[in-house]
Structure formats: structure tokens, C-alpha cells
Design a protein around this motif. Structure first.
Motif, mmCIF file in Angstrom:
data_model
loop_
_atom_site.group_PDB
_atom_site.id
_atom_site.type_symbol
_atom_site.label_atom_id
_atom_site.label_comp_id
_atom_site.label_asym_id
_atom_site.label_seq_id
_atom_site.Cartn_x
_atom_site.Cartn_y
_atom_site.Cartn_z
ATOM 1 N N ILE A 1 0.866 -1.177 0.000
ATOM 2 C CA ILE A 1 0.000 0.000 0.000
ATOM 3 C C ILE A 1 0.903 1.226 0.000
ATOM 4 O O ILE A 1 1.497 1.577 1.018
ATOM 5 N N GLY A 2 1.042 1.860 -1.153
ATOM 6 C CA GLY A 2 1.934 3.007 -1.265
ATOM 7 C C GLY A 2 1.492 3.934 -2.376
ATOM 8 O O GLY A 2 0.325 3.935 -2.805
ATOM 9 N N LEU A 3 2.437 4.733 -2.866
ATOM 10 C CA LEU A 3 2.114 5.731 -3.876
ATOM 11 C C LEU A 3 1.634 5.108 -5.182
ATOM 12 O O LEU A 3 0.893 5.738 -5.937
ATOM 13 N N THR A 4 2.067 3.875 -5.460
ATOM 14 C CA THR A 4 1.630 3.239 -6.707
ATOM 15 C C THR A 4 0.123 2.983 -6.725
ATOM 16 O O THR A 4 -0.478 2.861 -7.792
ATOM 17 N N LEU A 5 -0.483 2.909 -5.541
ATOM 18 C CA LEU A 5 -1.938 2.688 -5.457
ATOM 19 C C LEU A 5 -2.710 3.989 -5.572
ATOM 20 O O LEU A 5 -3.928 3.955 -5.825
ATOM 21 N N LEU A 6 -2.043 5.130 -5.422
ATOM 22 C CA LEU A 6 -2.751 6.409 -5.339
ATOM 23 C C LEU A 6 -3.578 6.704 -6.590
ATOM 24 O O LEU A 6 -4.773 7.002 -6.498
ATOM 25 N N GLY A 7 -2.976 6.599 -7.765
ATOM 26 C CA GLY A 7 -3.697 6.909 -9.003
ATOM 27 C C GLY A 7 -4.846 5.960 -9.264
ATOM 28 O O GLY A 7 -6.006 6.395 -9.405
ATOM 29 N N PRO A 8 -4.576 4.634 -9.339
ATOM 30 C CA PRO A 8 -5.682 3.694 -9.540
ATOM 31 C C PRO A 8 -6.722 3.752 -8.425
ATOM 32 O O PRO A 8 -7.917 3.614 -8.685
ATOM 33 N N GLY A 9 -6.268 3.965 -7.185
ATOM 34 C CA GLY A 9 -7.214 4.031 -6.069
ATOM 35 C C GLY A 9 -8.117 5.240 -6.156
ATOM 36 O O GLY A 9 -9.326 5.148 -5.878
ATOM 37 N N LEU A 10 -7.561 6.384 -6.563
ATOM 38 C CA LEU A 10 -8.383 7.578 -6.728
ATOM 39 C C LEU A 10 -9.391 7.392 -7.864
ATOM 40 O O LEU A 10 -10.557 7.799 -7.750
ATOM 41 N N LEU A 11 -8.941 6.748 -8.930
ATOM 42 C CA LEU A 11 -9.864 6.462 -10.041
ATOM 43 C C LEU A 11 -10.990 5.549 -9.580
ATOM 44 O O LEU A 11 -12.166 5.754 -9.952
ATOM 45 N N ALA A 12 -10.676 4.538 -8.757
ATOM 46 C CA ALA A 12 -11.707 3.638 -8.227
ATOM 47 C C ALA A 12 -12.697 4.399 -7.351
ATOM 48 O O ALA A 12 -13.915 4.166 -7.417
ATOM 49 N N ALA A 13 -12.189 5.319 -6.520
ATOM 50 C CA ALA A 13 -13.064 6.081 -5.639
ATOM 51 C C ALA A 13 -14.003 6.977 -6.441
ATOM 52 O O ALA A 13 -15.210 7.053 -6.161
ATOM 53 N N LEU A 14 -13.468 7.665 -7.462
ATOM 54 C CA LEU A 14 -14.295 8.571 -8.257
ATOM 55 C C LEU A 14 -15.314 7.805 -9.103
ATOM 56 O O LEU A 14 -16.483 8.190 -9.194
ATOM 57 N N ALA A 15 -14.852 6.704 -9.721
ATOM 58 C CA ALA A 15 -15.754 5.915 -10.567
ATOM 59 C C ALA A 15 -16.863 5.273 -9.752
ATOM 60 O O ALA A 15 -18.043 5.303 -10.129
ATOM 61 N N SER A 16 -16.504 4.688 -8.602
ATOM 62 C CA SER A 16 -17.530 4.051 -7.763
ATOM 63 C C SER A 16 -18.455 5.088 -7.151
ATOM 64 O O SER A 16 -19.649 4.834 -6.960
ATOM 65 N N GLY A 17 -17.924 6.302 -6.844
ATOM 66 C CA GLY A 17 -18.783 7.360 -6.320
ATOM 67 C C GLY A 17 -19.816 7.806 -7.331
ATOM 68 O O GLY A 17 -20.993 7.983 -7.004
ATOM 69 N N CYS A 18 -19.384 7.990 -8.589
ATOM 70 C CA CYS A 18 -20.327 8.374 -9.646
ATOM 71 C C CYS A 18 -21.344 7.269 -9.911
ATOM 72 O O CYS A 18 -22.552 7.522 -10.010
ATOM 73 N N ALA A 19 -20.847 6.026 -10.033
ATOM 74 C CA ALA A 19 -21.749 4.905 -10.321
ATOM 75 C C ALA A 19 -22.738 4.691 -9.184
ATOM 76 O O ALA A 19 -23.938 4.484 -9.413
ATOM 77 N N GLY A 20 -22.262 4.726 -7.935
ATOM 78 C CA GLY A 20 -23.150 4.533 -6.791
ATOM 79 C C GLY A 20 -24.146 5.662 -6.641
ATOM 80 O O GLY A 20 -25.309 5.440 -6.286
ATOM 81 N N GLY A 21 -23.715 6.899 -6.922
ATOM 82 C CA GLY A 21 -24.642 8.026 -6.861
ATOM 83 C C GLY A 21 -25.728 7.932 -7.912
ATOM 84 O O GLY A 21 -26.907 8.207 -7.637
ATOM 85 N N LEU A 22 -25.357 7.548 -9.130
ATOM 86 C CA LEU A 22 -26.354 7.364 -10.190
ATOM 87 C C LEU A 22 -27.306 6.225 -9.855
ATOM 88 O O LEU A 22 -28.510 6.298 -10.139
#
Length: 441
Positions: free
Chosen positions: A235-256
Motif C-alpha cells: 500500500i503506497g504511492l503506486t496505489l494512489l492513481g488507480p485508487g483515486l480512479l476507483a473512488a471517483l468511478a464508484s462514487g459516480c456509479a453509486g450516486g447514479l
């Protein structure tokens, strides 16, 4: 003169806490009903899983069999629900939240939460899984356990101090704890979603009841995590980009997803499906069942049921999913809820989020897919329910994700924040539908 708050009579306190027969009777009743609620949820779990197993046997006879069986089953469930148990429709969490509202008179509370509705909820939700509908049993477990706990009122002594509010909070949270085998998540669910006026005097007793219900599930199913133990990698900086994308994508999908559910279930849109649902609810349910069966056939059967098997297989890197699984499961779960059958969304939301995280891992080439799968789970659930703390703790306990505590928490907060752009809190809005109109000020 008012009493000195620094003074404390040890003898009086001892007699009050350990000698009073009414207090011991209160404790025995609450703890016993909590244990019973846990056992009822465990029995419901066994019945629901058995029902879905029977559906699997039926579907194994040919891909076309659900196209006949699922619409008939869905229509029958909606007919029975509307005729005999209207309060058992839907998830069950909005009913408990509405029953907790001070604006609701005690005479209307049994229309939303009662032992009779708990029995109906068990039978109807299990029937939904027998029909292969895309639903979870965790939301219904909240209403089931709350109905069992509310039945304790008749045995409590006068002046016990345990109100219907306390029993409903304890029962609803016990349902989450026993359904997911996650006692901490049950307590957080009580704080975040159910409790509006905590009663300090009985808070310890209520928490004890929630934990006991969870322990009942642990004693039956063992102390293992629901989805095993994940191996998220570093769990480090390499997870930051993909993890942020997962958070934003799941937030949009879950909100819709929440917005779509809320718009559909309110039934105020002028479109023809809404008018058909209002005028011919049983036929509308049959149509929804047919579409769910068709989606199941297209997906190779992966969208049927709660999705727990798919989620577990993804975490174990053993899943083989159709490319559009996220969209197909999303639509199947929405249609199931819209049909009017008693259905929860927790487990399907975890399945959708897990598949979304898996897709992001493939898209970004991130080598440790389990981490993104867990983030997708917590993100979509937090966005759909707008209960980030409950979602974070549920997923952490279900996958033994203690090494990802900060990542899961951050993803839940980001996804829930994004979801608020698309939709108001789902359960609160659905609970408001259950309440009588408030008089204008």
C-alpha cells in the motif's frame, strides 16, 4: 441546591446497577431478544441461501428456464406482498428509519416494523432468491431483527427506560451484525443511520445486544471473515492513481444508482413504465422479472442472486465475468428493486463495486487487483447508501482488510462525497415516503 455532580454514592450506585430486580429483568429481556434476533437472521440466511441453491438447480436444466420461472415468481411475490404484507416491500431499512421518526404515531409503527412483518419478510425475500432476482438479504435482515427486538416491549417491566426507539436501533443494527458477521459494522450502522436520539442510560445494554447478535452468527458460521482474507500487496504511492480512479468511478456509479432507485421508487415520473407500475403492479413485476431473467441469460447466470459468489471469486482471482458485468448487474439490481419485491441492495452493491474495481485494475495494469476490488466495494456501497463509515467497516471486516484501513476510509469518504452531487441520501429519502405528510408551517 442542585446536587453536586462530583459526589457519587457508591452504595446507591451498586444497588441501582446490581440489586434492582426490574433492572435485571430488563437486561435479561433485551439480551434474550437480541440472541433470538441473531438466531432468526441466521435461520433467514440459511433459508435464503437454500432457496437460491434451488434456483441454481432449476437454471441448470437450461438457460431458458428462468425466462419462464422468474417472471411468474416475481409476479406472485408482488401480489402476496401488496395483498398481505405491504410493509415488507423494499429493502427494510427505510421502514425501520421511518418507524424511528418522532412524527410517526405508535399506531402506525406496526405497519412498518412488527414480528408479523419479520416473518413475511423472511418468506418473501427468500422467494425472491428462489426466483433468481438480483437482491441481498442484509437490508431485509435489518427489518427482520428490528421486528423481533420490538416484540420485547411486552415483557419489559414498567419504568425500564428502554424505549421502542432503543429496541428498533438495537434490532436494526443487530440485523447488520448477524447478516454480515460484522459486529463493529452493526454498531456503526446504529450510530450513522438509525440512531437520532441516543439514550445514554441504556447505551451499554443496547450495544451488548448488538454484539450478542453478531456473536450468534459467529458461533454458527465460525469466526472467519465473510470473503476470506485479501492480499492487497504493498500500500503506497503506486496505489494512489488507480485508487483515486476507483473512488471517483464508484462514487459516480453509486450516486447514479441511488438516484435511479429513488426516482423509480418514488413513482412520481410521468413516463409510461411508472404509470404501468401504478396501475398494474403485478404485470409490471412480471415484466421486470422477465428482464432480470434475460440479463441473467446474457451474463451466463452471473447476475442472478446476491452476487456474493462473484465477489468472493473476484477477490480470489478466480472469476470469469462477461465484459459488461458491472452494467448488467447494475440494471438487474435496479429492476429487482423497481419490481416491488422485498429486496436489499447491500450484497449486489458489493458485487458491482468489486467488478468495477477489477475492471479498473485491468484498465490501469495495476498488479494487485485485490486492493482495487476492495476499494471498489467500499466506494460503491458508500456512494449508494451515503453511509461511508458503515461501508468502510463492513468491507474491512468482511475481507480482513486491516492493512488497508486508511485507504478504505479515504475511498469511502471520497465516493460518498461524489455521490451527494447526484442524489440525496437514499434510505433517508425512501424513509420519508413512508411517513405521513408534514403539515405546512
Amino acid at each position: 441546591m442542585p446536587p453536586d455532580p462530583s459526589s457519587h454514592d457508591v452504595r446507591s450506585a451498586f444497588q441501582r446497577e446490581f440489586v434492582s430486580p426490574n433492572l435485571w429483568r430488563t437486561r435479561i429481556v433485551v439480551v434474550s431478544m437480541a440472541a433470538l434476533a441473531g438466531l432468526v437472521v441466521v435461520a433467514f440466511t440459511w433459508l435464503a441461501e437454500g432457496a437460491f441453491g434451488l434456483f441454481g438447480d432449476l437454471a441448470a436444466n437450461g438457460w431458458w428456464t428462468p425466462l419462464l420461472w422468474t417472471p411468474l415468481c416475481c409476479a406472485a411475490i408482488v401480489w402476496v406482498t401488496r395483498r398481505y404484507a405491504r410493509g415488507a416491500a423494499g429493502s427494510g431499512i427505510p421502514q425501520v428509519m421511518a418507524a424511528l421518526d418522532p412524527a410517526l404515531s405508535g399506531g402506525r409503527r406496526p405497519l412498518l416494523v412488527s414480528l408479523r412483518l419479520s416473518i413475511a419478510k423472511i418468506a418473501l425475500t427468500s422467494a425472491g432468491l428462489l426466483g433468481g432476482m438480483s437482491l441481498g438479504r442484509e437490508g431485509p435482515s435489518v427489518q427482520i431483527a428490528a421486528g423481533v427486538m420490538l416484540g420485547a416491549r411486552r415483557w419489559l417491566p414498567r419504568g425500564s427506560g428502554v424505549s421502542a426507539h432503543s429496541l428498533l436501533v438495537a434490532g436494526g443494527a443487530a440485523g447488520i451484525a448477524a447478516a454480515f458477521n460484522t459486529p463493529l459494522a452493526g454498531i456503526m450502522f446504529a450510530i450513522e443511520e438509525l440512531s437520532r436520539a441516543p439514550e445514554q442510560r441504556n447505551s451499554g445494554l443496547i450495544v451488548a445486544g448488538i454484539v450478542l447478535a453478531g456473536l450468534i452468527a459467529v458461533s454458527v458460521y465460525g469466526n472467519g471473515t465473510h470473503f476470506g482474507v485479501i492480499h492487497p500487496g504493498p500500500i503506497g504511492l503506486t496505489l494512489l492513481g488507480p485508487g483515486l480512479l476507483a473512488a471517483l468511478a464508484s462514487g459516480c456509479a453509486g450516486g447514479l444508482f441511488a438516484r435511479l432507485l429513488l426516482t423509480s421508487l418514488r413513482g412520481v415520473s410521468p413516463d409510461w413504465p411508472t404509470r404501468l407500475r401504478a396501475r398494474h403492479p403485478v404485470w409490471f413485476a412480471a415484466g421486470c422479472g422477465l428482464l432480470v431473467a434475460a440479463i441473467g441469460a446474457i451474463s451466463g447466470g452471473t447476475t442472478y442472486g446476491s452476487g456474493n459468489e462473484t465477489t468472493r471469486a473476484l477477490l480470489e482471482n478466480e472469476a470469469s465475468l462477461p465484459p459488461a458485468f458491472v452494467l448488467l448487474k447494475f440494471i438487474a439490481t435496479w429492476l429487482t428493486a423497481w419490481s416491488g419485491v422485498p429486496a436489499g441492495i447491500f450484497a449486489p452493491s458489493l458485487s458491482i463495486g468489486a467488478a468495477l474495481g477489477h475492471d479498473i485494475a485491468l484498465l490501469t495494469g495495476y498488479p494487485h487487483g485485490a486492493a482495487l476490488i476492495a476499494l471498489g466495494m467500499v466506494g460503491f456501497l458508500a456512494a449508494a447508501t451515503q453511509a461511508p463509515l458503515t461501508a468502510f467497516i463492513i468491507v474491512m471486516e468482511m475481507v480482513d482488510g486491516h492493512s488497508m484501513v486508511l485507504s478504505l476510509m479515504a475511498c469511502a469518504v471520497v465516493a460518498s462525497t461524489v455521490s451527494r452531487v447526484w442524489s440525496p441520501p437514499l434510505y433517508g429519502a425512501l424513509a420519508a415516503i413512508q411517513l405521513p405528510p408534514r403539515p405546512p408551517r
